[in-house]
Scaffold this motif. Sequence first.
Motif, PDB file in Angstrom:
ATOM      1  N   SER A 170       0.828  -1.190   0.000  1.00  0.00           N
ATOM      2  CA  SER A 170       0.000   0.000   0.000  1.00  0.00           C
ATOM      3  C   SER A 170       0.872   1.253   0.000  1.00  0.00           C
ATOM      4  N   ILE A 171       0.308   2.366  -0.501  1.00  0.00           N
ATOM      5  CA  ILE A 171       1.055   3.616  -0.497  1.00  0.00           C
ATOM      6  C   ILE A 171       1.068   4.257   0.882  1.00  0.00           C
ATOM      7  N   TRP A 172       0.250   3.758   1.785  1.00  0.00           N
ATOM      8  CA  TRP A 172       0.042   4.443   3.061  1.00  0.00           C
ATOM      9  C   TRP A 172       1.088   4.087   4.106  1.00  0.00           C
ATOM     10  N   HIS A 173       1.798   3.017   3.872  1.00  0.00           N
ATOM     11  CA  HIS A 173       2.781   2.595   4.863  1.00  0.00           C
ATOM     12  C   HIS A 173       4.109   2.326   4.168  1.00  0.00           C
ATOM     13  N   GLY A 174       5.176   2.710   4.833  1.00  0.00           N
ATOM     14  CA  GLY A 174       6.500   2.503   4.264  1.00  0.00           C
ATOM     15  C   GLY A 174       7.121   1.213   4.755  1.00  0.00           C
ATOM     16  N   PRO A 175       8.303   0.906   4.239  1.00  0.00           N
ATOM     17  CA  PRO A 175       8.990  -0.304   4.666  1.00  0.00           C
ATOM     18  C   PRO A 175       9.575  -0.142   6.066  1.00  0.00           C
ATOM     19  N   ALA A 176       9.863  -1.257   6.674  1.00  0.00           N
ATOM     20  CA  ALA A 176      10.528  -1.238   7.978  1.00  0.00           C
ATOM     21  C   ALA A 176      11.458  -2.433   8.038  1.00  0.00           C
ATOM     22  N   GLU A 177      12.575  -2.252   8.728  1.00  0.00           N
ATOM     23  CA  GLU A 177      13.592  -3.298   8.744  1.00  0.00           C
ATOM     24  C   GLU A 177      14.358  -3.223  10.058  1.00  0.00           C
ATOM     25  N   ALA A 178      14.810  -4.349  10.527  1.00  0.00           N
ATOM     26  CA  ALA A 178      15.642  -4.359  11.738  1.00  0.00           C
ATOM     27  C   ALA A 178      16.557  -5.569  11.686  1.00  0.00           C
ATOM     28  N   SER A 179      17.675  -5.476  12.384  1.00  0.00           N
ATOM     29  CA  SER A 179      18.659  -6.567  12.359  1.00  0.00           C
ATOM     30  C   SER A 179      19.153  -6.857  13.769  1.00  0.00           C
ATOM     31  N   ALA A 180      19.673  -8.053  13.944  1.00  0.00           N
ATOM     32  CA  ALA A 180      20.288  -8.440  15.218  1.00  0.00           C
ATOM     33  C   ALA A 180      21.391  -9.445  14.920  1.00  0.00           C
ATOM     34  N   ALA A 181      22.362  -9.472  15.773  1.00  0.00           N
ATOM     35  CA  ALA A 181      23.464 -10.422  15.584  1.00  0.00           C
ATOM     36  C   ALA A 181      23.097 -11.774  16.181  1.00  0.00           C
TER      37      ALA A 181
END
Length: 711
Positions: A170-181
């Motif tokens: 959807s155009i209403w929400h952007g991407p999200a990302e997270a990382s951990a070791a």
Amino acid sequence: MSKQFPRIPLVGYCDPLSVRPGETISFKVSCNGEGPYSARLLRSICADPNPSGPGIVEQAVEASLAGDYPARPQAFNPGSYGIVERGPAMSGDVTLAALIWPTLPGDGEQAIVSAGGLELYLDGEGTLAGRAGETVVSTGRQVSAREWCEARLSYDSSSGVLTVRQQPRSIWHGPAEASAAVPGFAYEKGSPLLIAAALRDGAADRHFDGKIEAPAVYAATSPDPARLAARWDFARATSTWRIEDTGPGGHHGRLVNHPARAMTGAAWDGAEMNWRRKPEHYGAIHFHRDDIYDFGWETDFSWTVPENFPSGVYVVRIRQGEQEDAVPFYVCPPKGQRTADLCVLASTFTHVIYGNHSRPDFKPEWMDAFARWNAYPWNPAQYEELGCSTYNFHRDGSGICHCSHLRPLLNTRPGYITMGYGEGSGLRHFQADSHLTWWLHEKGIPYDIVTDRELHEDGFAAIQGYKAVTTGSHPEYHTPETLDALLTYRNSGGKFLYLGGNGFYWRVAIHPEEKGIVEIRRAEGGIRAWAAEPGEYYNAFDGGYGGLWRRNGRPPQHLAGVGFTSQGQFEGTYYRRTAESHAPDLAWIFEGVKDEIIGDFGFSGGGAAGYELDRADVRLGSPEAVRVLARSEEHPDHFVLVPEELLTHLTTWAQQPIDELIRADMVYFDVPGGGAVFSVGSITFCGSLPWNGGDNDISRVVENMLRCFLK
Ligand SMILES: [Fe+2]
């Protein structure tokens, strides 16, 4: 959800629901008590517990199944998912990816893809998260309900970093990302891969609610097509329970608990409504944590029907101490044979479709009144974990579109009462149809039983040669095969009685591999318990256009002369004879009937014309030769026109005033070739047959009809 035990102390089911002599039926029982329980066979004549009527009437039958059996509780495992017993054996970089359309984000942890110690899932807040062993990483952003989102979890073996990423469409929400070791994480090889669930203690758990499309595994830190290890295309083998891997390893899997297939995927744009024509738009499966199809219980005892065993309605009563359950089933005549001139159709598709209907109007205090009649003590509204009917919703708000008899169906028991209000006994389906069974015994009219299953599988041959075939109170759900069989019978000289209302209404499909499961799409019209999503009107099981037979060009009037027109509360009124009914050539039908008003009495809603009403309409397929014998009157204000009849607040499809369309028509017509049809247009009709011990005008009309047809 996962593993559960019934809260009902003693409960069982049988498979199949109908058997012929020489065939074997098995019974599966869960009993929480210690020691043995007993079983015995009875013939079911009347299943109405109302003390003002015949009451529960059953005849003991000698059968080898009688005896004591060791009690043990049996578990059931709700929640649908896909399982690949041996997923791809990964080493090094791994990415799990899928398109998701969640329906209950935030309602508990929900696994999307889990394999080898890696898990892509929604956490309890509805945030996309990933797990590698004990390490958890979350994007920190909730996904939206009913919105497509790309979800992925990657493990980079060189850096030891685990990354989770969501990319909404959807155009209403952007991407999200997270990382951990996660240094030193090693993918466990050879373990099963699950879709829409994860394994916990060897059982599927943490089920996903919503659609999943194109789950895949890559040997890379991104969805690199060149490094594809497996990708399941849910648009393949749609009518089966298989899921096919289009990747290099052929890691095919299977579905458990029948999630809904032929569901619109992320690419669906309305360009095509039929999944068979554009499978790339139908790559999704809708999973539910409360999907339940087959309890899979072990057989406690089975019974092979002896030769010459009478066709009829039977019940196995199981008992331990004060606890008792009664499992109904049908014995049909030997294949290709008739043991009576009359065939009674048991509407088992309809019974199963309604199986464990948790009524929205149920009130717990009803149970106190039912107890005074010693009625069946368990109501599906209070035990929804057993799986509800296709008149109910899943927990996520989508309609339940699959059902089966492979679990205890509480509302099919003798003595079960559906309606806790109104006059009479409040019966529907199995119990309501027993008013007809009791009446046939009372009148000494022999009959065979054929169920929807035989009609579907054997077609016309299942009823060929009977002098008359009658339905019960509500033969609502039909496949193309069952409708064809009845039409062929009628058109080849058969005499057909339709003693109910709202019959031949919905089109259903039977699973091609698992005969016990029925599918219904509540498509664009009709009085509906729920509404299918746009684009999801075609059955997955047979590819047919689901919904009303009327929208498939076969309104009920086409077969029976009448079809659904109005519904109200469970109340009945009466019919008034028409002038036409006095025609000399129809006099035989009303022999012994003195009043113009008939049926102002009955055990279903207090009157023969009530609850769901059908009317004749030549534009909808009633033959011009239709003779309307009687019409119902004086229906209370809560009776409404069915939606497919109402065009605007002023205009009806029939272009007649609404009031005039709220009626039941009792009709008769001859069919070229010697056939004939008698239809009563009301669901409460059979409830009047046993009134006054079977001595009444409704009874007289049906007896006149049957005696003539069976001559
Ligand atoms: Fe119905």
